[in-house]
Design a protein around this motif. Sequence first.
Motif, PDB file in Angstrom:
ATOM      1  N   ARG A 134      32.737   2.138 -31.286  1.00 27.60           N
ATOM      2  CA  ARG A 134      32.857   0.676 -31.245  1.00 27.60           C
ATOM      3  C   ARG A 134      31.806   0.052 -30.342  1.00 27.60           C
ATOM      4  NH1 ARG A 134      38.878  -0.794 -30.321  1.00 27.60           N
ATOM      5  NH2 ARG A 134      37.948  -2.828 -29.940  1.00 27.60           N
ATOM      6  N   ILE A 135      31.508   0.729 -29.242  1.00 21.37           N
ATOM      7  CA  ILE A 135      30.451   0.190 -28.370  1.00 21.37           C
ATOM      8  C   ILE A 135      29.136   0.141 -29.135  1.00 21.37           C
ATOM      9  CG2 ILE A 135      29.024   0.683 -26.352  1.00 21.37           C
ATOM     10  CD1 ILE A 135      31.559   1.765 -25.003  1.00 21.37           C
ATOM     11  N   ALA A 136      28.853   1.254 -29.816  1.00 21.89           N
ATOM     12  CA  ALA A 136      27.598   1.303 -30.572  1.00 21.89           C
ATOM     13  C   ALA A 136      27.563   0.183 -31.607  1.00 21.89           C
ATOM     14  CB  ALA A 136      27.460   2.649 -31.265  1.00 21.89           C
ATOM     15  N   ALA A 137      28.688   0.007 -32.302  1.00 22.63           N
ATOM     16  CA  ALA A 137      28.736  -1.015 -33.333  1.00 22.63           C
ATOM     17  C   ALA A 137      28.533  -2.401 -32.728  1.00 22.63           C
ATOM     18  CB  ALA A 137      30.069  -0.945 -34.062  1.00 22.63           C
ATOM     19  N   TRP A 138      29.180  -2.623 -31.593  1.00 23.24           N
ATOM     20  CA  TRP A 138      29.019  -3.913 -30.911  1.00 23.24           C
ATOM     21  C   TRP A 138      27.557  -4.160 -30.576  1.00 23.24           C
ATOM     22  CZ3 TRP A 138      31.807  -7.993 -28.562  1.00 23.24           C
ATOM     23  CH2 TRP A 138      33.171  -8.049 -28.939  1.00 23.24           C
ATOM     24  N   VAL A 139      26.974  -3.146 -29.958  1.00 17.13           N
ATOM     25  CA  VAL A 139      25.577  -3.306 -29.543  1.00 17.13           C
ATOM     26  C   VAL A 139      24.698  -3.592 -30.751  1.00 17.13           C
ATOM     27  CG1 VAL A 139      23.584  -2.128 -28.559  1.00 17.13           C
ATOM     28  CG2 VAL A 139      25.834  -1.897 -27.485  1.00 17.13           C
ATOM     29  N   PHE A 140      24.901  -2.804 -31.805  1.00 14.47           N
ATOM     30  CA  PHE A 140      24.061  -2.969 -33.002  1.00 14.47           C
ATOM     31  C   PHE A 140      24.230  -4.362 -33.583  1.00 14.47           C
ATOM     32  CE2 PHE A 140      23.733   1.735 -33.515  1.00 14.47           C
ATOM     33  CZ  PHE A 140      22.360   1.742 -33.437  1.00 14.47           C
ATOM     34  N   THR A 141      25.493  -4.761 -33.771  1.00 11.42           N
ATOM     35  CA  THR A 141      25.726  -6.055 -34.401  1.00 11.42           C
ATOM     36  C   THR A 141      25.092  -7.173 -33.587  1.00 11.42           C
ATOM     37  OG1 THR A 141      27.839  -5.137 -35.005  1.00 11.42           O
ATOM     38  CG2 THR A 141      27.483  -7.446 -35.491  1.00 11.42           C
ATOM     39  N   THR A 142      25.402  -7.169 -32.281  1.00 15.25           N
ATOM     40  CA  THR A 142      24.873  -8.268 -31.465  1.00 15.25           C
ATOM     41  C   THR A 142      23.352  -8.241 -31.483  1.00 15.25           C
ATOM     42  OG1 THR A 142      25.289  -6.834 -29.591  1.00 15.25           O
ATOM     43  CG2 THR A 142      26.792  -8.653 -29.912  1.00 15.25           C
ATOM     44  N   ALA A 143      22.789  -7.035 -31.335  1.00 13.48           N
ATOM     45  CA  ALA A 143      21.329  -6.941 -31.294  1.00 13.48           C
ATOM     46  C   ALA A 143      20.731  -7.459 -32.595  1.00 13.48           C
ATOM     47  CB  ALA A 143      20.893  -5.502 -31.051  1.00 13.48           C
ATOM     48  N   ILE A 144      21.278  -6.991 -33.705  1.00 14.76           N
ATOM     49  CA  ILE A 144      20.683  -7.365 -34.990  1.00 14.76           C
ATOM     50  C   ILE A 144      20.848  -8.857 -35.251  1.00 14.76           C
ATOM     51  CG2 ILE A 144      20.965  -7.113 -37.489  1.00 14.76           C
ATOM     52  CD1 ILE A 144      21.563  -4.140 -36.913  1.00 14.76           C
ATOM     53  N   VAL A 145      22.075  -9.356 -35.030  1.00 17.84           N
ATOM     54  CA  VAL A 145      22.309 -10.784 -35.309  1.00 17.84           C
ATOM     55  C   VAL A 145      21.457 -11.650 -34.389  1.00 17.84           C
ATOM     56  CG1 VAL A 145      24.025 -12.618 -35.290  1.00 17.84           C
ATOM     57  CG2 VAL A 145      24.612 -10.387 -36.212  1.00 17.84           C
ATOM     58  N   ALA A 146      21.423 -11.288 -33.107  1.00 18.43           N
ATOM     59  CA  ALA A 146      20.656 -12.100 -32.166  1.00 18.43           C
ATOM     60  C   ALA A 146      19.183 -12.086 -32.535  1.00 18.43           C
ATOM     61  CB  ALA A 146      20.854 -11.574 -30.742  1.00 18.43           C
ATOM     62  N   THR A 147      18.664 -10.891 -32.839  1.00 15.13           N
ATOM     63  CA  THR A 147      17.255 -10.801 -33.222  1.00 15.13           C
ATOM     64  C   THR A 147      16.975 -11.643 -34.454  1.00 15.13           C
ATOM     65  OG1 THR A 147      17.438  -8.518 -32.527  1.00 15.13           O
ATOM     66  CG2 THR A 147      15.392  -9.158 -33.565  1.00 15.13           C
ATOM     67  N   ALA A 148      17.898 -11.526 -35.421  1.00 16.17           N
ATOM     68  CA  ALA A 148      17.688 -12.275 -36.660  1.00 16.17           C
ATOM     69  C   ALA A 148      17.648 -13.762 -36.379  1.00 16.17           C
ATOM     70  CB  ALA A 148      18.795 -11.950 -37.659  1.00 16.17           C
ATOM     71  N   ILE A 149      18.561 -14.222 -35.532  1.00 12.87           N
ATOM     72  CA  ILE A 149      18.615 -15.666 -35.269  1.00 12.87           C
ATOM     73  C   ILE A 149      17.371 -16.120 -34.517  1.00 12.87           C
ATOM     74  CG2 ILE A 149      19.813 -17.426 -33.933  1.00 12.87           C
ATOM     75  CD1 ILE A 149      22.400 -16.051 -34.705  1.00 12.87           C
ATOM     76  N   VAL A 150      16.993 -15.351 -33.503  1.00  9.45           N
ATOM     77  CA  VAL A 150      15.813 -15.738 -32.728  1.00  9.45           C
ATOM     78  C   VAL A 150      14.576 -15.722 -33.630  1.00  9.45           C
ATOM     79  CG1 VAL A 150      14.274 -15.043 -30.883  1.00  9.45           C
ATOM     80  CG2 VAL A 150      16.732 -15.005 -30.523  1.00  9.45           C
ATOM     81  N   ILE A 172      23.195 -15.922 -28.722  1.00 10.58           N
ATOM     82  CA  ILE A 172      24.209 -15.143 -27.988  1.00 10.58           C
ATOM     83  C   ILE A 172      25.598 -15.413 -28.549  1.00 10.58           C
ATOM     84  CG2 ILE A 172      25.349 -14.878 -25.759  1.00 10.58           C
ATOM     85  CD1 ILE A 172      22.645 -15.318 -24.455  1.00 10.58           C
ATOM     86  N   SER A 173      25.918 -16.705 -28.702  1.00  6.16           N
ATOM     87  CA  SER A 173      27.286 -17.003 -29.130  1.00  6.16           C
ATOM     88  C   SER A 173      27.550 -16.496 -30.544  1.00  6.16           C
ATOM     89  CB  SER A 173      27.544 -18.516 -29.038  1.00  6.16           C
ATOM     90  OG  SER A 173      26.507 -19.194 -29.707  1.00  6.16           O
ATOM     91  N   THR A 174      26.588 -16.703 -31.436  1.00  2.80           N
ATOM     92  CA  THR A 174      26.823 -16.267 -32.820  1.00  2.80           C
ATOM     93  C   THR A 174      26.956 -14.759 -32.914  1.00  2.80           C
ATOM     94  OG1 THR A 174      25.262 -17.993 -33.337  1.00  2.80           O
ATOM     95  CG2 THR A 174      26.074 -16.694 -35.170  1.00  2.80           C
ATOM     96  N   SER A 175      26.090 -14.040 -32.183  1.00  8.35           N
ATOM     97  CA  SER A 175      26.153 -12.587 -32.314  1.00  8.35           C
ATOM     98  C   SER A 175      27.461 -12.048 -31.752  1.00  8.35           C
ATOM     99  CB  SER A 175      24.948 -11.947 -31.616  1.00  8.35           C
ATOM    100  OG  SER A 175      24.876 -12.384 -30.292  1.00  8.35           O
ATOM    101  N   LEU A 176      27.912 -12.634 -30.646  1.00 15.53           N
ATOM    102  CA  LEU A 176      29.197 -12.188 -30.093  1.00 15.53           C
ATOM    103  C   LEU A 176      30.324 -12.483 -31.069  1.00 15.53           C
ATOM    104  CD1 LEU A 176      28.972 -13.059 -26.299  1.00 15.53           C
ATOM    105  CD2 LEU A 176      28.957 -10.824 -27.408  1.00 15.53           C
ATOM    106  N   LEU A 177      30.279 -13.674 -31.647  1.00  9.55           N
ATOM    107  CA  LEU A 177      31.301 -14.067 -32.606  1.00  9.55           C
ATOM    108  C   LEU A 177      31.353 -13.077 -33.765  1.00  9.55           C
ATOM    109  CD1 LEU A 177      33.246 -16.501 -32.994  1.00  9.55           C
ATOM    110  CD2 LEU A 177      31.569 -17.369 -34.630  1.00  9.55           C
ATOM    111  N   PHE A 178      30.167 -12.743 -34.265  1.00 11.19           N
ATOM    112  CA  PHE A 178      30.057 -11.792 -35.368  1.00 11.19           C
ATOM    113  C   PHE A 178      30.706 -10.470 -34.993  1.00 11.19           C
ATOM    114  CE2 PHE A 178      27.297 -14.115 -38.134  1.00 11.19           C
ATOM    115  CZ  PHE A 178      27.378 -13.421 -39.320  1.00 11.19           C
ATOM    116  N   ALA A 179      30.328  -9.983 -33.808  1.00 12.79           N
ATOM    117  CA  ALA A 179      30.829  -8.678 -33.381  1.00 12.79           C
ATOM    118  C   ALA A 179      32.350  -8.692 -33.291  1.00 12.79           C
ATOM    119  CB  ALA A 179      30.209  -8.307 -32.044  1.00 12.79           C
TER     120      ALA A 179
END
Lengths: 272, 786
Positions: B454-470, B514-521
């Motif tokens: 779950r940690i890995a998934a969290w990290v991946f999701t937030t990283a990917i979503v945040a990168t995509a948004i930025v 930040i907010s969107t990626s956390l929400l996604f995760a």
Amino acid sequence: MTEQANERPILLEARKVTKRFGGLIALGDLDLVIRQNQIASVIGPNGAGKTTFFNCITGFYTPEEGEIWFDGHPIQGERPDQVTARGIARTYQNIHLFAGMTVLENVMVGSHANLLASPVGAMLRPPVNRLEEDVALEKAYRLLDFVGLGEDGDTLATNLPYGSQRRLEIARALASDPKLLLLDEPTAGMNPQETEATMRFIRRLRDERDLTILLIEHDMSVVMNISDQVSVLDYGRKIAEGTPEEVQQNPLVIEAYLGAPAEELVTGFLDS
Amino acid sequence: MIVTRLQQVLGSMRPGATSGFVAGLIMLFLILIGIPINIQSLALFVLLLIVLIFGVRLARRAFDAGETFGYIVKNALALSVVAALVVFLFMSLINRWQANGISVKTYFDAVSLTTMNVLSGVPESELHPNPEKDILTGEYPEGAELRTNPMRLTFDSETGLRLKLGLTGDAWVDLNLGIGGFYGFMLLIVVVGMAGALIAWGANVANVGRYRTQTAGYLSDNLIAHWLVLLLPLLLFGFLWLTKGQDGIDPIIRIGGGGQEVQLLLGFAIVLFGLVAIRAAQPVDWGLAYPVRVGIVAGLVAGVAALAIWRIVGDGRYFIATDGSPRGNELLCVGIVLLVAAVAVVQNYFALRTPERFESQLAGTLALAILLILPLYLDQYQNDVLTLVGINVLLGLGLNIVVGYAGLLDLGYVAFFALGAYTYAFLSSNQVLVDGSGNPTGLKFEGNDETVIRIAAWVFTTAIVATAIVAGGLYLWRRSQAARARRAADRRQLLDIDPRPSGGVTLLLTVIAISTSLLFAILLDNSSLYRRLFDDTSPFFIGLFAGVIVSGLSGIMLGIPVLRLRGDYLAIVTLGFGEIIRLLFTNLRDFTGGPQGILQIPRPLPENASGPVSYLSLVYLIFLGAGLVAFFSARLKQSRTGRAWSAMKSDEDIAQSMGVNLVQSKLTAFAIGAAFAGIGGVLFAARQRNIFPNDFRLDVSIEVLSLVIIGGMGSIPGVIMGAIALIGVPEVLRELSTYRILVFGALLVTMVIIRPKGLLPAPTPQLQERARALVQRHVSQEDRSP
């Protein structure tokens, strides 16, 4: 130098620049002011420190003492690429083109500092980068056209004849949109006709592209013909400065170039 | 009188006859040395391809020489008939011998029965020689199975229309268009040779490809040629339709050996000729609107794909024959067909924009199609070699960036390869790695430790979503800036755009990201998707991601200390780095298993999938990886970054004084090269399934460097050729057993003498035309604007 020229804003100012190599003082307390839209020349015998001065300006050497101000910023100690980004471009005494790259590519490297594309952008190539590449290419072509190499865009730079290589080097320097262009012996190895053409070209650069030009030159006919201001270096020190006419009359300059009058040499020799 | 006329006609047919003879000999040569076992069912088409190529060549030459249509028809006829005759004579000779009791096998060892079967349509069991006759009686021994001389034509009155045309009584033609039987094969050679020449002629007249600009005058005269080009895919599709076969209904036209291959090839032919048709449609007005023509061709392409799917889903037969392989392959086949169709369409789109590159694009599509189909026909060993070549292409392209583009001699390149491999192994191996006191050290994602997952998934999701948004935000920002610049009077103002958004925009973007990626995760975690995701899928893609990151970062880490080194010194330090990494892996027993290595590394697809699927997926993954890396390499070369590297390679100081940031450029080169090696490493680990420190010795670095040098520094096709030459050829040469290394060495020496710049040296980019066009456009824009 006319009064009007003296009122132009200062573009480059060297204040007490000193560069030593071990015990040798290559540049000593050099002061130099170059105003906008001037053609300034630096002359002096071999080993006088002219090229060292160029290297100090462009960031290859960091002077031990003194400051160099360009366009209102101190630039001594900055890396060459940072200096280039500020708007100083140069050519070299011996031609240094990028071997293995075409003429157009050589010029496009010149606009490196003006482009934004990151490596990731290069890989994904979004429309913005595509447009940027187009603009850079178009600009490179226009520059080549300007220096008269418009037909040679796809040849390898090292396959060009000597004179064209010199002009290509200038085009490459111009691609970075410089405010100040440093030319290190632009007419070296040229015949009188080519020299004449180069002189006209340098004037065109100043007039049409609104550039300030600082050149090192050994050919006195060139220097005296096109310079607004001539500075004479000898053993790293400035021994004279002024308009070409003033400099030509200066006894120190004559001594530096032709040596001291014979009787002085003899007395000097006997004294030692 | 007649004789003179005949002489004239025959004389003008001589060029065609000569090339026909050559084509026939080449076909014979292939038959005699033995066509590779695995494409035997396609032997027919390999041979037909030869006569096709000769036909096209003939037409092109004639076209260049300005010959008439009649000349081409005559010569194409001569070409194909002579080629067919050569093969025909030889084949009948073989039959005669066989019938007289001589085994051809004794003389031509490589003539395989399968090949003969495919070419003649005679079942393999009947391809035996007849026993020798008794010397005294002149009779065959009693009870021996005899072949009659098959060189005859019979009409079977019992079944009416059934013509016995083939070599034996069983090979019959049922309204057969000729494919399969012996005579049919000959007929096919004639038809294909003629068709090749005529189509090439038609394409030339229709101004396809390289003749586009030269022959503008031809256009209106040859509407037939234009229609021919469009009609051809239609006809082919019709043929495919007739042969498709439906539930309970016999296909109208039976096809001989390799029927499914015929369909497959037809499918590709339709796609390719469709391309030509669209291309030909461009310059001339046929009175049929261009969109309509494109629509027809696009419809055909879609039809091919639909047919493939229907075939597979409908009656359980394969569009692409896979000798009864499991269901996974069906999807693969559909995927391939769709992919090629998509590539064809995309390529066509680009080809329209740059007509002069059309032919190479067409060749590219064809090569891609062949490459995608190839693994299905190869056995496990050959696929193994193919994957090895693929991995070496990956490595070569990565090193090509460091050495070929940026000129940094890196002899420790294997380190990044090893890091990628070990990262994947460490994260995915089923083997439990333990430290000295027996505590497990492995970090396997696929396991009971849900927190890790779950940690890995969290990290991946937030990283990917945040990168995509930025990235998206920045992209939109720049786009708006670019649009502004474009609206401005001078397009060159684009160079003055500030790449950095203002402070407010940056802040806003950060907050949103930040907010969107956390929400996604959180949302995904609550939907228990993470658990399912990591229960079901293989850890391969996580490992790939991690491997690329780790090796890329280590590339930067190596880059920093060696920034100031050049040439020999750089080589020595990197060499040391490679050895250090290997020794680390040997000695960090707790994490790497020491010299015993890491075992039980899973394949990309889960283990429960059946064998060939799991294996093929690896092959295609490697293709995909190598393709992506080649694509990115090509783009990097023609970019600001690539030019900076090239300048740096030529002269560091001058490059710097032209504004190139050396630190940045060098680190970028190291990082990208290392990341590419990391991809190679992950795929290597997945291929080997067990990795040991000894897999990553200095030899690998040297080998990769040699393939880059031999292929051609800085050239992408060169690197690919180099990998094939250095990795693939020694494997192929295995058949020469003892002389293998000798031949290989001789090849290398010859190569270095003949082509010192590499097999395929990098071409110099041709930008002049484009630059001129850009200037023209700008000038005309200026003219229009007041």
